[in-house]
Design an enzyme around this catalytic site. Structure first.
Site, PDB file in Angstrom:
ATOM      1  N   SER A  22       0.833  -1.191   0.000  1.00  0.00           N
ATOM      2  CA  SER A  22       0.000   0.000   0.000  1.00  0.00           C
ATOM      3  C   SER A  22       0.879   1.256   0.000  1.00  0.00           C
ATOM      4  O   SER A  22       1.992   1.246   0.532  1.00  0.00           O
ATOM      5  CB  SER A  22      -0.882  -0.005   1.244  1.00  0.00           C
ATOM      6  OG  SER A  22      -1.867   0.979   1.184  1.00  0.00           O
ATOM      7  N   PRO A  23       0.404   2.350  -0.579  1.00  0.00           N
ATOM      8  CA  PRO A  23       1.167   3.604  -0.516  1.00  0.00           C
ATOM      9  C   PRO A  23       1.362   4.050   0.933  1.00  0.00           C
ATOM     10  O   PRO A  23       0.419   4.032   1.728  1.00  0.00           O
ATOM     11  CB  PRO A  23       0.285   4.600  -1.274  1.00  0.00           C
ATOM     12  CG  PRO A  23      -0.604   3.758  -2.135  1.00  0.00           C
ATOM     13  CD  PRO A  23      -0.843   2.506  -1.350  1.00  0.00           C
ATOM     14  N   CYS A  25       3.325   7.264   2.919  1.00  0.00           N
ATOM     15  CA  CYS A  25       4.141   8.471   2.873  1.00  0.00           C
ATOM     16  C   CYS A  25       5.337   8.332   3.801  1.00  0.00           C
ATOM     17  O   CYS A  25       5.205   7.870   4.941  1.00  0.00           O
ATOM     18  CB  CYS A  25       3.306   9.692   3.256  1.00  0.00           C
ATOM     19  SG  CYS A  25       2.115  10.178   2.007  1.00  0.00           S
ATOM     20  N   GLN A 106       1.511   6.437  -7.220  1.00  0.00           N
ATOM     21  CA  GLN A 106       0.246   7.022  -6.778  1.00  0.00           C
ATOM     22  C   GLN A 106       0.307   8.530  -7.021  1.00  0.00           C
ATOM     23  O   GLN A 106       1.150   9.221  -6.448  1.00  0.00           O
ATOM     24  CB  GLN A 106      -0.021   6.738  -5.298  1.00  0.00           C
ATOM     25  CG  GLN A 106      -1.428   7.202  -4.891  1.00  0.00           C
ATOM     26  CD  GLN A 106      -1.672   7.140  -3.397  1.00  0.00           C
ATOM     27  OE1 GLN A 106      -1.012   7.836  -2.637  1.00  0.00           O
ATOM     28  NE2 GLN A 106      -2.623   6.317  -2.976  1.00  0.00           N
ATOM     29  N   TYR A 188      -8.118  13.998   0.721  1.00  0.00           N
ATOM     30  CA  TYR A 188      -7.307  14.831  -0.149  1.00  0.00           C
ATOM     31  C   TYR A 188      -8.180  15.386  -1.280  1.00  0.00           C
ATOM     32  O   TYR A 188      -9.383  15.166  -1.311  1.00  0.00           O
ATOM     33  CB  TYR A 188      -6.089  14.046  -0.631  1.00  0.00           C
ATOM     34  CG  TYR A 188      -5.187  13.679   0.528  1.00  0.00           C
ATOM     35  CD1 TYR A 188      -4.726  14.659   1.415  1.00  0.00           C
ATOM     36  CD2 TYR A 188      -4.833  12.360   0.793  1.00  0.00           C
ATOM     37  CE1 TYR A 188      -3.934  14.341   2.495  1.00  0.00           C
ATOM     38  CE2 TYR A 188      -4.041  12.036   1.889  1.00  0.00           C
ATOM     39  CZ  TYR A 188      -3.595  13.036   2.733  1.00  0.00           C
ATOM     40  OH  TYR A 188      -2.817  12.712   3.822  1.00  0.00           O
ATOM     41  N   LEU A 307      -5.368  -2.870   8.603  1.00  0.00           N
ATOM     42  CA  LEU A 307      -5.136  -3.755   9.747  1.00  0.00           C
ATOM     43  C   LEU A 307      -5.234  -5.230   9.368  1.00  0.00           C
ATOM     44  O   LEU A 307      -5.669  -6.055  10.164  1.00  0.00           O
ATOM     45  CB  LEU A 307      -6.090  -3.418  10.890  1.00  0.00           C
ATOM     46  CG  LEU A 307      -5.907  -2.022  11.502  1.00  0.00           C
ATOM     47  CD1 LEU A 307      -6.896  -1.806  12.637  1.00  0.00           C
ATOM     48  CD2 LEU A 307      -4.470  -1.824  11.993  1.00  0.00           C
ATOM     49  N   ARG A 330       1.442  -1.093   7.353  1.00  0.00           N
ATOM     50  CA  ARG A 330       2.275  -1.087   8.565  1.00  0.00           C
ATOM     51  C   ARG A 330       2.935  -2.430   8.843  1.00  0.00           C
ATOM     52  O   ARG A 330       4.062  -2.490   9.337  1.00  0.00           O
ATOM     53  CB  ARG A 330       1.427  -0.640   9.764  1.00  0.00           C
ATOM     54  CG  ARG A 330       1.076   0.845   9.740  1.00  0.00           C
ATOM     55  CD  ARG A 330       0.125   1.206  10.875  1.00  0.00           C
ATOM     56  NE  ARG A 330      -0.140   2.625  10.915  1.00  0.00           N
ATOM     57  CZ  ARG A 330      -1.058   3.260  10.180  1.00  0.00           C
ATOM     58  NH1 ARG A 330      -1.785   2.558   9.324  1.00  0.00           N
ATOM     59  NH2 ARG A 330      -1.234   4.559  10.279  1.00  0.00           N
TER      60      ARG A 330
END
Length: 365
Positions: A22-23, A25, A106, A188, A307, A330
């Site tokens: 997943s993207p 940052c 992305q 966003y 999660l 994560r």
């Protein structure tokens, strides 16, 4: 073969399995380098997932113009120096991916949530112009959770943003990316226009649901028109705002169906981020129901995220038809070899990078 490790084809892109990155940052551009230019940290960060067995790696949000960065330390894809730096990373991933890794960019614009401090800056909120920040824009003057108030974007500014997404897509193709994802989630800019909690406009770009979806779909059209027909296009959305009067699951089904008709090949289903008063209780797999519903009712492939930390959870999501692939975030930061571990736990033989083969597990990982 476990469902998680079955191959998937999107247009001409062949993914060796359905475990993806997943993207995420990193807020690591600069301060010593040029603004928005990915560096050695990004090479290490994304390259480790390739060596760790991921089949598809999405970059962090790459802003389509300088004002669209979430923070002064965010990555961009709005000039040639940035594109050249990304090309170094795409080349590395293609050379060293243990599972023939593919990589996607992305493309994003933060709108009213731009020009903020990065998470480890030691302070929160909007960065003042005196410290390198900039004015922000959005669909309306409504600010997010104490951030500096944006200006309502003009018709010309809206068209400029569409053109910036288009130009960034061209640079991404030239930089060697295998696919692109448009960021329409997490509060966003494109999500800001979509959400009735933020978009109070009454013109062409607001009002009813069709008007509020118009910018998102215009960006889809612009990007689809400049990338190769053979290249798949992904769209990340927030399936719900988790707040009364906001975007809900049924509205997201309708948006996903429209996006699919315009050439989007997979919906990356997340949720939330639009407003600070969202009422959300996250837990393992708390977003898979949205992915499953969009997949079923809009008839478009989906990816799920949120999660999902174990091989069993990811396998269950794919095997039961809740998603066509699982994006890991994560858990991948904690273990960049998550996919090799998952394959071992599910009894699948996933190739290892030859440099690491001496560590192949025999009885336990």
């Amino acid at each position: 073969m476990p469902a998680l490790f079955q191959p998937l084809k999107l247009r001409s892109l062949k993914l060796t399995h359905r475990g993806w990155v997943s993207p995420m940052c990193q807020y690591s551009c600069g301060p010593d380098g040029a603004p928005g230019v990915p560096n050695d940290w990004h090479l290490m960060h994304l390259g480790s997932f390739a060596a760790g067995g991921a089949a598809l790696i999405l970059t962090e949000a790459a802003a389509v113009n300088a004002a669209g960065r979430i923070s002064p330390r965010d990555a961009g894809l709005y000039n040639d120096e940035q594109a050249e730096a990304w090309q170094r990373i795409t080349s590395f991933v293609h050379r060293h991916g243990a599972a023939e890794a593919k990589i996607g960019a992305q493309l994003a614009h933060a709108g009213r949530k731009a020009s903020t401090y990065w998470p480890f800056a030691g302070q929160r909120g909007s960065v003042p112009e005196s410290d390198g920040g900039w004015p922000t824009g959005g669909p309306s003057w409504l600010a997010f959770d104490g951030y500096a108030g944006p200006v309502a974007m003009t018709e010309a500014q809206i068209h400029d943003v569409i053109a910036d997404f288009e130009a960034a897509a061209v640079r991404a193709v030239d930089a060697g990316f295998d696919t692109l994802e448009i960021h329409g989630a997490h509060g966003y800019l494109l999500h800001q226009f979509q959400s009735p909690l933020i978009n109070t406009r009454t013109d062409f770009w607001g009002g009813d649901e069709a008007g509020r979806n118009r910018l998102m779909l215009a960006v889809v059209d612009a990007v689809r028109n400049v990338i190769p027909e053979s290249m798949p296009l992904l769209l990340r959305i927030s399936a719900t705002d988790w707040a009364p009067g906001g975007v809900d699951a049924q509205a997201s089904v309708r948006l996903a169906a429209q996006a699919a008709k315009r050439g989007v090949d997979l919906i990356d289903v997340s949720s939330g981020g639009a407003v600070a008063h969202q009422d959300i209780n996250p837990g393992p797999g708390y977003q898979t129901e949205f992915s499953a519903r969009i997949r079923r009712e809009a008839g478009v492939p989906t990816g799920t995220v949120g999660l999902l930390t174990t091989a069993g959870q990811a396998e269950h999501a794919v095997a039961t038809g809740q998603a066509d692939g699982v994006f890991i975030a994560r858990a991948a930061l904690r273990d960049p070899h998550w996919w090799l571990r998952a394959a071992f736990e599910l009894g699948h033989d996933l190739p290892w990078a030859p440099q690491y083969e001496r560590a192949l597990p025999r009885h336990s990982f």
